[in-house]
Design an enzyme around this catalytic site. Structure first.
Site: not given
Ligand code: SDX
Length: 438
Positions: A316, A373
């Protein structure tokens, strides 16, 4: 005063001082919040020849708001000061709707009036049915929702003046009342079954379940445990401060656009798998994993930078601790599966995946915890809701959050149209070349 090094920012009690190249030190006021981070007001930075640069808004506040507070480090979520766990346990979705719209929990009289208002608007114009007929039967329900919610702007355009509070409130009521009707219609259309009209003698959640699962040929018996779980899912998804879809609605609404069109923009943004589409993507992922013994293979893939696979339902932008909604959702998940006597192998995979990820150093270091989710999809699958409808139900729940923020934005004194700036790295001025010379 000690010379500030170039590019250093110093925060005093009420101001931050930025040392700009060839401009010397410039002060910016600090605005203090009631909870969480204070902000540096850089709205005048442009007059000093600079913009800030923050793609994805990692550290940028786009507005001031009193609706929802999140502390990602502590896993705290408050709606108008009330913890989400208290609201999920003691309140109802419609009471939370009143709270989000009007800042206070309603008295019994206020609640009764609000309930009457909501029930007055549950039907949609019969002409809306014609919009459904233009879609293929296998259209994704979110594609249909983008269309039909946006189409409502054609039914309520002339009588809508967003500068008038009564019109803003009426638009909010119509959206909270009609989105469940349209959501159920998008499901019925996808399975070729007749639309079921709303029933005002049922609760908000009960009415939605009835419109989803009743058929004209026989009555549908609402299971109170499922009804309560549905209402709790609505509460847990109601609002979440400045997430992508809410920010979309605020930006669309800042131009004075029709609120139904603005909510359709929010639905479009929510659909993405990185946002509200994650619940559907999470179930698809669990089905792809299929069994507990394949979990290590997928955990490995999720860490591979060359593999686009991510663990859906984990991570998140704000929560670097457990998502408090996931905690409540996990309890609800077990209640529903126990009530329905469902032994869902996907839940076994989900629970094992949760345990492995919570202990895995990659997920621990990156603070990737199960989010809202992760469990909502399993509950909705247990209730008999098809995966393609999961994000539609998220959109239904979030409609109140979207309209509350839209209303707050328009009521903010001196509100302006949102218009971000950019860092331009394209061509500088150059002369046009006729085609013969290219
Ligand atoms: C919702 O914003 C809100 O409040 C949203 C929400 C709401 O109620 O409105 O809470 C609802 O959208 C919840 C989130 C649902 N999405 C997912 O479950 C999809 C999987 N999650 C990721 O796509 C990610 O965690 C996000 C999009 C939710 C957050 O992405 P960020 O904050 O931009 O963080 P990032 O992608 O830069 O990740 C940071 C690191 C990265 O690694 P590095 O580049 O630092 O090496 O963490 C890794 C990412 O590769 N990472 C994951 C991961 N999520 C982040 N690695 C594996 N699996 C994951 N799920």
């Amino acid at each position: 005063m000690q010379q500030i090094r170039q590019g250093e920012v110093r925060m005093a009690e009420t101001k931050a001082t930025l040392s700009l190249p060839d401009k010397g030190s410039v002060d910016f006021p600090i605005k203090k919040g009631s909870e969480g981070f204070d902000v540096i007001d850089i709205s005048q930075l442009g007059s000093h020849g600079y913009f800030t640069f923050d793609p994805g808004f990692l550290a940028t506040a786009s507005c001031e708001s009193k609706i929802t507070y999140i502390d990602g480090g502590q896993g705290i979520l408050l709606h108008r000061g009330y913890p989400i766990a208290d609201l999920a346990e003691k309140s109802s979705y419609l009471e939370v709707c009143y709270l989000l719209l009007h800042q206070e929990l309603p008295t019994q009289k206020q609640y009764d009036e609000f309930l009457t208002d909501i029930k007055t608007h549950t039907l949609v114009n019969e002409q809306v049915v014609n919009f459904f007929n233009g879609f293929r039967r296998d259209a994704h329900p979110m594609a249909i929702m983008c269309g039909v919610v946006g189409a409502l702007s054609s039914f309520y355009h002339d009588a809508m003046d967003v500068s008038q509070e009564k019109d803003r409130l009426l638009a909010a009521l119509r959206l909270i009342s009609k989105v469940p009707t349209l959501a159920a219609m998008s499901y019925k259309y996808s399975v070729g079954l007749p639309f079921i009209y709303p029933r005002n003698d049922l609760s908000y959640a009960g009415n939605f379940l009835n419109m989803m699962f009743a058929v004209p040929a026989e009555d549908y018996k609402i299971n109170p445990v499922i009804e309560k779980a549905m209402d709790r899912i609505f509460i847990l998804h109601a609002d979440h401060e400045q997430n992508a879809s809410t920010s979309t609605v605020r930006l669309a609404g800042s131009s004075g656009a029709n609120p139904f069109a603005c909510i359709a923009a929010g639905i479009a943004s929510l659909w993405g798998p990185a946002h509200g589409g994650a619940n559907e993507a999470c179930l698809t992922m669990l089905e792809e994993i299929g069994s507990v013994d394949r979990i290590p293979e997928f955990i490995k893939r999720s860490k591979d930078k060359n593999d686009p696979f991510r663990l859906m339902g984990f991570g998140h932008r704000v929560y670097k601790n457990f998502d408090p909604r996931a905690t409540v959702m996990r309890e609800t998940c077990h209640e529903v599966l126990k009530e329905l006597k469902i032994k869902d192998p996907l839940l076994d995979v989900a629970m094992e995946l949760e345990q492995i990820a919570l202990k895995d150093s990659y997920f621990v270091e990156k603070k990737l915890y199960p989010n809202v989710d992760f469990y909502s999809g399993i509950i909705m699958k247990a209730i008999g809701i098809p995966t393609s409808m999961f994000t539609v139900i998220f959109a239904l729940s979030r409609t109140v959050g979207w309209v509350a923020h839209w209303k707050e934005m328009l009521e903010q004194p001196g509100h302006k149209i949102g218009r971000p700036r950019q860092l331009y790295t394209g061509y500088s001025k150059r002369d046009y070349q006729p085609i013969k010379k290219r």
